[in-house]
Design a protein around this motif. Structure first.
Motif, short mmCIF file in Angstrom:
data_model
loop_
_atom_site.label_atom_id
_atom_site.label_comp_id
_atom_site.label_asym_id
_atom_site.label_seq_id
_atom_site.Cartn_x
_atom_site.Cartn_y
_atom_site.Cartn_z
N HIS A 64 92.93 45.14 16.94
CA HIS A 64 92.92 46.43 17.67
C HIS A 64 91.50 46.66 18.22
O HIS A 64 90.60 47.04 17.46
N HIS A 66 89.25 48.05 21.96
CA HIS A 66 89.22 48.59 23.33
C HIS A 66 87.90 48.10 23.94
O HIS A 66 87.10 48.90 24.43
N HIS A 231 99.27 54.02 18.86
CA HIS A 231 98.20 54.86 18.27
C HIS A 231 98.90 56.05 17.61
O HIS A 231 99.37 56.96 18.30
N HIS A 254 95.93 53.13 13.25
CA HIS A 254 95.15 54.29 12.78
C HIS A 254 95.80 54.85 11.51
O HIS A 254 95.33 54.60 10.42
FE FE Z 1 92.22 52.62 19.10
#
Ligand code: FE
Ligand code: NIG
Length: 393
Positions: A64, A66, A231, A254
């Motif tokens: 995970h 970004h 998410h 998360h």
């Molecule tokens: Fe994230």
């Protein structure tokens, strides 16, 4: 004929049975052909590496991130330390939208330059497989640019990359106040972006995207062959985890506010719980209930969530430290989650293990056991990294 033999391993973690002392790993054609006790090893020819009693484990699988973004948000970090909340900053036009503005202004080469320096540091820190999300474009042109840069990172650098389309990360300024219209726009991007994405993700959160909107996006994405990563339950409890279970998503990520009921639903549906303790650490919010998710029978993965807002971590070692010290996982649970757990969530068979036939993605630690990773946070213990049997760091 072996190409590479690692011998004199003090602690060998294969994620395939017991840990071995006096271990040996034999590699041929980029794959593990043997990993176990030196006494049982086949012919040990090829390049010889004496591990001098140190630890060998599979390369980290960071499921995970970004990491394709531009701009700097250290000012927001300061503001949060002085009392403003993440949601307040976002509502005032900062947060994700600040990164969107900076990322839209960058061409593909600039984005590649910024991102590849991050990936280089990740590889040096032991990561051999990565998931990369878009989500800082929020228009077709920039989302596509991010996904292409992510794919290029996997082609040009010694790391396996899986990509995720996160067009539903935030509502862009052009659609302010009309998230339904933006959801339609995200769905219209799918025929084009799906060529460069393996998965689709939605930020399911109060004030961002509601559960029914996320369901619409995921159902449309499934028609283009994109699996779901969600998410879910990051800043509040909204139902993203239950949606992930309902859809049979690859992962729910998360989960800081996940309940026991969510944990059972995820376990029953075989959804991997991808936990990102760096984000909770950075935001000063509660850690996800890792032990409860494991207890319920979930496969748990650990990931950096590398992003400029909530978790600017590149290395997996500090994530393992947070998972052990703040979340309450055992060392063995955390190491498995940082390797095999991530691979399971990405559907990468064999990755995250050192069993025969697995890619020879591994690292040598300058320490007698993997427990030294969380025990000595801040010390870079990753001495050597191998990707498909080639030394890359
Ligand atoms: Fe994230
Ligand atoms: O995973 N939750 C949403 N997305 C990111 C944060 C993105 C940002 O703040 O830029 C996360 O925490």
């Amino acid at each position: 004929m072996a190409d590479l033999t690692l011998h004199n391993i003090g602690e060998l973690t294969t994620n395939d049975g017991q840990k071995t002392a006096d271990g040996c790993v034999v590699v041929a054609d980029g794959q593990v052909v043997f990993a176990g006790s030196a006494a049982d090893a086949p012919s040990q020819d090829g390049n010889q590496v004496d591990c001098r009693g140190n630890t060998v484990l599979p390369g980290f699988v960071d499921a995970h991130t970004h990491l394709v973004f531009a701009g700097d948000r250290s000012d927001e970090f300061r503001r949060r330390l002085e009392g403003e909340s993440y949601s307040e900053i976002a509502a005032a036009g900062g947060g994700i939208l600040a990164t969107v503005e900076a990322t839209r202004a960058c061409d593909a080469d600039e984005l590649f330059e910024l991102s590849s320096s991050r990936v280089k540091r990740m590889i040096t820190a032991g990561t051999t497989t990565l998931e990369i999300k878009s989500g800082y474009g929020l228009d077709l042109e920039t989302e596509l640019r991010i996904l292409k840069v992510a794919k290029r990172l996997g082609e040009e650098m010694p790391v396996t990359v899986k990509t995720t389309f996160l067009g539903a990360h935030s509502v862009p300024p052009e659609f302010k106040g009309d998230s339904d219209a933006y959801v339609d726009a995200v769905i219209e991007m799918l025929p084009v972006v799906s060529e460069f994405a393996d998965y689709c993700d939605v930020f399911v959160e109060h004030g961002v995207f509601e559960v029914p909107q996320a369901r619409t996006v995921f159902e449309a994405a499934a028609e283009f062959g994109l699996g779901a990563r969600v998410h879910a339950e990051q800043l509040s409890h909204l139902g993203g985890a239950a949606l992930a279970a309902e859809l049979g998503a690859a992962s729910a990520d998360h989960l800081d506010h996940a309940t026991a009921e969510d944990a059972r639903a995820l376990a029953d549906a075989g959804v991997v719980a991808v936990l990102v303790p760096g984000a909770s650490f950075t935001l000063g919010s509660p850690q996800a209930p890792g032990p409860m998710l494991l207890e319920a029978g979930c496969e748990v993965a650990l990931a950096t969530d590398c992003n400029p807002g909530t978790s600017y971590f590149e290395a997996m070692s500090p994530i393992i430290a947070l998972a052990v010290v703040q979340m309450g996982l055992t060392v063995d649970q955390a190491v498995r989650a940082a390797t095999l757990g991530g691979a399971v969530s990405l559907g990468l068979d064999g990755h995250g293990t050192l069993k025969p036939g697995a890619p020879a993605d591994l690292m040598i630690l300058d320490a007698p056991s993997a427990a030294h990773i969380p025990y000595r946070p801040g010390t870079d213990l990753v001495a050597e990294v191998y990707k498909a049997g080639q030394r890359v760091a």
